[in-house]
Design a protein around this motif. Structure first.
Motif, PDB file in Angstrom:
ATOM      1  N   PRO A  27       8.186  29.045 -29.858  1.00 36.16           N
ATOM      2  CA  PRO A  27       7.973  29.648 -28.540  1.00 36.16           C
ATOM      3  C   PRO A  27       9.236  29.481 -27.699  1.00 36.16           C
ATOM      4  O   PRO A  27       9.970  28.493 -27.842  1.00 36.16           O
ATOM      5  N   THR A  28       9.483  30.455 -26.857  1.00 31.86           N
ATOM      6  CA  THR A  28      10.685  30.376 -26.023  1.00 31.86           C
ATOM      7  C   THR A  28      10.518  29.283 -24.988  1.00 31.86           C
ATOM      8  O   THR A  28       9.429  29.077 -24.440  1.00 31.86           O
ATOM      9  N   ALA A  29      11.607  28.567 -24.733  1.00 33.83           N
ATOM     10  CA  ALA A  29      11.600  27.483 -23.756  1.00 33.83           C
ATOM     11  C   ALA A  29      11.576  28.066 -22.356  1.00 33.83           C
ATOM     12  O   ALA A  29      12.169  29.116 -22.107  1.00 33.83           O
ATOM     13  N   PRO A  30      10.898  27.394 -21.443  1.00 36.62           N
ATOM     14  CA  PRO A  30      10.891  27.903 -20.070  1.00 36.62           C
ATOM     15  C   PRO A  30      12.301  27.833 -19.491  1.00 36.62           C
ATOM     16  O   PRO A  30      13.050  26.891 -19.751  1.00 36.62           O
ATOM     17  N   SER A  31      12.667  28.842 -18.754  1.00 33.14           N
ATOM     18  CA  SER A  31      14.010  28.856 -18.178  1.00 33.14           C
ATOM     19  C   SER A  31      14.038  27.984 -16.928  1.00 33.14           C
ATOM     20  O   SER A  31      13.033  27.822 -16.244  1.00 33.14           O
ATOM     21  N   ARG A  32      15.214  27.411 -16.664  1.00 31.51           N
ATOM     22  CA  ARG A  32      15.407  26.587 -15.477  1.00 31.51           C
ATOM     23  C   ARG A  32      16.421  27.265 -14.590  1.00 31.51           C
ATOM     24  O   ARG A  32      17.394  27.834 -15.069  1.00 31.51           O
ATOM     25  N   SER A  33      16.206  27.151 -13.338  1.00 32.83           N
ATOM     26  CA  SER A  33      17.137  27.726 -12.384  1.00 32.83           C
ATOM     27  C   SER A  33      17.730  26.587 -11.564  1.00 32.83           C
ATOM     28  O   SER A  33      17.005  25.824 -10.930  1.00 32.83           O
ATOM     29  N   ILE A  34      19.036  26.447 -11.638  1.00 38.73           N
ATOM     30  CA  ILE A  34      19.725  25.393 -10.900  1.00 38.73           C
ATOM     31  C   ILE A  34      20.667  26.073  -9.928  1.00 38.73           C
ATOM     32  O   ILE A  34      21.647  26.701 -10.336  1.00 38.73           O
ATOM     33  N   PRO A  35      20.370  25.983  -8.646  1.00 41.42           N
ATOM     34  CA  PRO A  35      21.208  26.690  -7.678  1.00 41.42           C
ATOM     35  C   PRO A  35      22.549  25.987  -7.463  1.00 41.42           C
ATOM     36  O   PRO A  35      22.666  24.776  -7.624  1.00 41.42           O
ATOM     37  N   ALA A  36      23.538  26.771  -7.099  1.00 45.07           N
ATOM     38  CA  ALA A  36      24.834  26.211  -6.723  1.00 45.07           C
ATOM     39  C   ALA A  36      24.679  25.540  -5.359  1.00 45.07           C
ATOM     40  O   ALA A  36      23.823  25.919  -4.563  1.00 45.07           O
ATOM     41  N   PRO A  37      25.489  24.526  -5.072  1.00 44.89           N
ATOM     42  CA  PRO A  37      25.387  23.880  -3.767  1.00 44.89           C
ATOM     43  C   PRO A  37      25.682  24.873  -2.644  1.00 44.89           C
ATOM     44  O   PRO A  37      26.572  25.711  -2.770  1.00 44.89           O
ATOM     45  N   GLN A  38      24.908  24.783  -1.583  1.00 47.94           N
ATOM     46  CA  GLN A  38      25.128  25.620  -0.412  1.00 47.94           C
ATOM     47  C   GLN A  38      26.160  24.924   0.472  1.00 47.94           C
ATOM     48  O   GLN A  38      25.891  23.863   1.017  1.00 47.94           O
ATOM     49  N   LEU A  39      27.331  25.533   0.594  1.00 42.47           N
ATOM     50  CA  LEU A  39      28.422  24.922   1.346  1.00 42.47           C
ATOM     51  C   LEU A  39      28.391  25.385   2.796  1.00 42.47           C
ATOM     52  O   LEU A  39      28.179  26.565   3.080  1.00 42.47           O
ATOM     53  N   SER A  40      28.637  24.443   3.684  1.00 42.09           N
ATOM     54  CA  SER A  40      28.703  24.759   5.111  1.00 42.09           C
ATOM     55  C   SER A  40      30.008  25.510   5.385  1.00 42.09           C
ATOM     56  O   SER A  40      30.925  25.502   4.551  1.00 42.09           O
ATOM     57  N   PRO A  41      30.138  26.132   6.561  1.00 41.78           N
ATOM     58  CA  PRO A  41      31.412  26.799   6.888  1.00 41.78           C
ATOM     59  C   PRO A  41      32.609  25.843   6.806  1.00 41.78           C
ATOM     60  O   PRO A  41      33.671  26.230   6.335  1.00 41.78           O
ATOM     61  N   GLU A  42      32.437  24.582   7.240  1.00 49.56           N
ATOM     62  CA  GLU A  42      33.534  23.616   7.147  1.00 49.56           C
ATOM     63  C   GLU A  42      33.915  23.385   5.688  1.00 49.56           C
ATOM     64  O   GLU A  42      35.088  23.359   5.339  1.00 49.56           O
ATOM     65  N   GLU A  43      32.919  23.222   4.834  1.00 50.59           N
ATOM     66  CA  GLU A  43      33.184  22.952   3.422  1.00 50.59           C
ATOM     67  C   GLU A  43      33.828  24.145   2.721  1.00 50.59           C
ATOM     68  O   GLU A  43      34.605  23.985   1.801  1.00 50.59           O
ATOM     69  N   ARG A  44      33.507  25.348   3.163  1.00 48.64           N
ATOM     70  CA  ARG A  44      34.073  26.552   2.554  1.00 48.64           C
ATOM     71  C   ARG A  44      35.437  26.918   3.110  1.00 48.64           C
ATOM     72  O   ARG A  44      36.299  27.382   2.378  1.00 48.64           O
ATOM     73  N   LEU A  45      35.664  26.729   4.410  1.00 52.01           N
ATOM     74  CA  LEU A  45      36.819  27.336   5.068  1.00 52.01           C
ATOM     75  C   LEU A  45      37.874  26.383   5.599  1.00 52.01           C
ATOM     76  O   LEU A  45      39.021  26.776   5.779  1.00 52.01           O
ATOM     77  N   SER A  46      37.518  25.148   5.884  1.00 56.86           N
ATOM     78  CA  SER A  46      38.483  24.223   6.485  1.00 56.86           C
ATOM     79  C   SER A  46      39.593  23.874   5.492  1.00 56.86           C
ATOM     80  O   SER A  46      39.332  23.703   4.301  1.00 56.86           O
ATOM     81  N   PRO A  47      40.829  23.723   5.975  1.00 56.83           N
ATOM     82  CA  PRO A  47      41.903  23.292   5.076  1.00 56.83           C
ATOM     83  C   PRO A  47      41.841  21.785   4.776  1.00 56.83           C
ATOM     84  O   PRO A  47      42.558  21.287   3.922  1.00 56.83           O
ATOM     85  N   HIS A  48      40.970  21.057   5.481  1.00 55.56           N
ATOM     86  CA  HIS A  48      40.868  19.606   5.331  1.00 55.56           C
ATOM     87  C   HIS A  48      39.645  19.234   4.499  1.00 55.56           C
ATOM     88  O   HIS A  48      38.654  19.954   4.470  1.00 55.56           O
ATOM     89  N   MET A  49      39.725  18.087   3.851  1.00 57.32           N
ATOM     90  CA  MET A  49      38.597  17.577   3.075  1.00 57.32           C
ATOM     91  C   MET A  49      37.488  17.181   4.047  1.00 57.32           C
ATOM     92  O   MET A  49      37.737  16.415   4.987  1.00 57.32           O
TER      93      MET A  49
END
Length: 192
Positions: A27-49
């Motif tokens: 039987p086919t195994a149930p599929s799993r869905s693992i979402p990518a982390p949702q990044l805040s605007p700071e995490e996506r756009l800031s030049p700083h860590m």
């Protein structure tokens, strides 16, 4: 009788009824869905860590510096490097591409992941590339500039823990006041 059996076999294969079960496919195994982390605007756009990832970033930087210095010393027989040599190695450490690092989400918390960090999980989505390599390089150059090459190399000569302490856990370090996360327990051979 043979003709009827052959006709039934052809019809069942063409119609698909029962062919999967007759062949014994699992039987086919149930599929799993693992979402990518949702990044805040700071995490996506800031030049700083982002502040929340600076402790992980510091450990990644300390690991890379330690690895590069260890390799350079290995080429000269574990002897101490000349000042010009360790300055070059530190520059090369900070200027590398850092592409093997990225962000993932563990238990609802975003963490930096890559070589030297304990955040790898078998079922997670790692967001790498983008702003992370540049941020790590910039932060690495900042540490070398603030602490100085001689102090960093001296800490390296005392061992990896001394280098992490100097860069990450001192009074002003990004991990100051944070307790180190325990390493995940590994399964014993007989538990597998």
């Amino acid at each position: 009788m043979r003709a009827a059996l052959a006709a039934w076999l052809v019809l069942s294969l063409l119609g698909g009824t029962g062919a999967e079960d007759a062949c014994g496919d699992p039987p086919t195994a149930p599929s799993r869905s693992i979402p990518a982390p949702q990044l805040s605007p700071e995490e996506r756009l800031s030049p700083h860590m982002p502040e929340s990832l600076r402790c992980d970033a510091c450990h990644a930087i300390a690991f890379q510096i330690e690895e590069q210095l260890r390799k350079a010393e290995g080429k000269v027989g574990k002897k101490a490097l000349k000042e010009s040599d360790y300055i070059e190695v530190l520059e090369r450490s900070c200027s590398q591409d850092w592409e093997s690092y990225g962000v993932l989400e563990l238990d609802g918390e975003k963490r930096l992941s890559g070589p030297g960090l304990r955040t790898q999980q078998p079922l997670s989505v790692l967001v790498s590339g983008g702003p992370w390599p540049g941020r790590l390089s910039k932060l690495c150059h900042g540490y070398v500039g603030e602490r100085g090459e001689a102090l960093i190399y001296g800490a390296h000569r005392r061992g990896p823990a001394a280098l992490r302490q100097l860069l990450c856990h001192g009074d002003k370090g990004p991990c100051a006041g944070r307790k180190e996360r325990p390493e995940p327990r590994k399964a014993l051979q007989n538990e597998l």
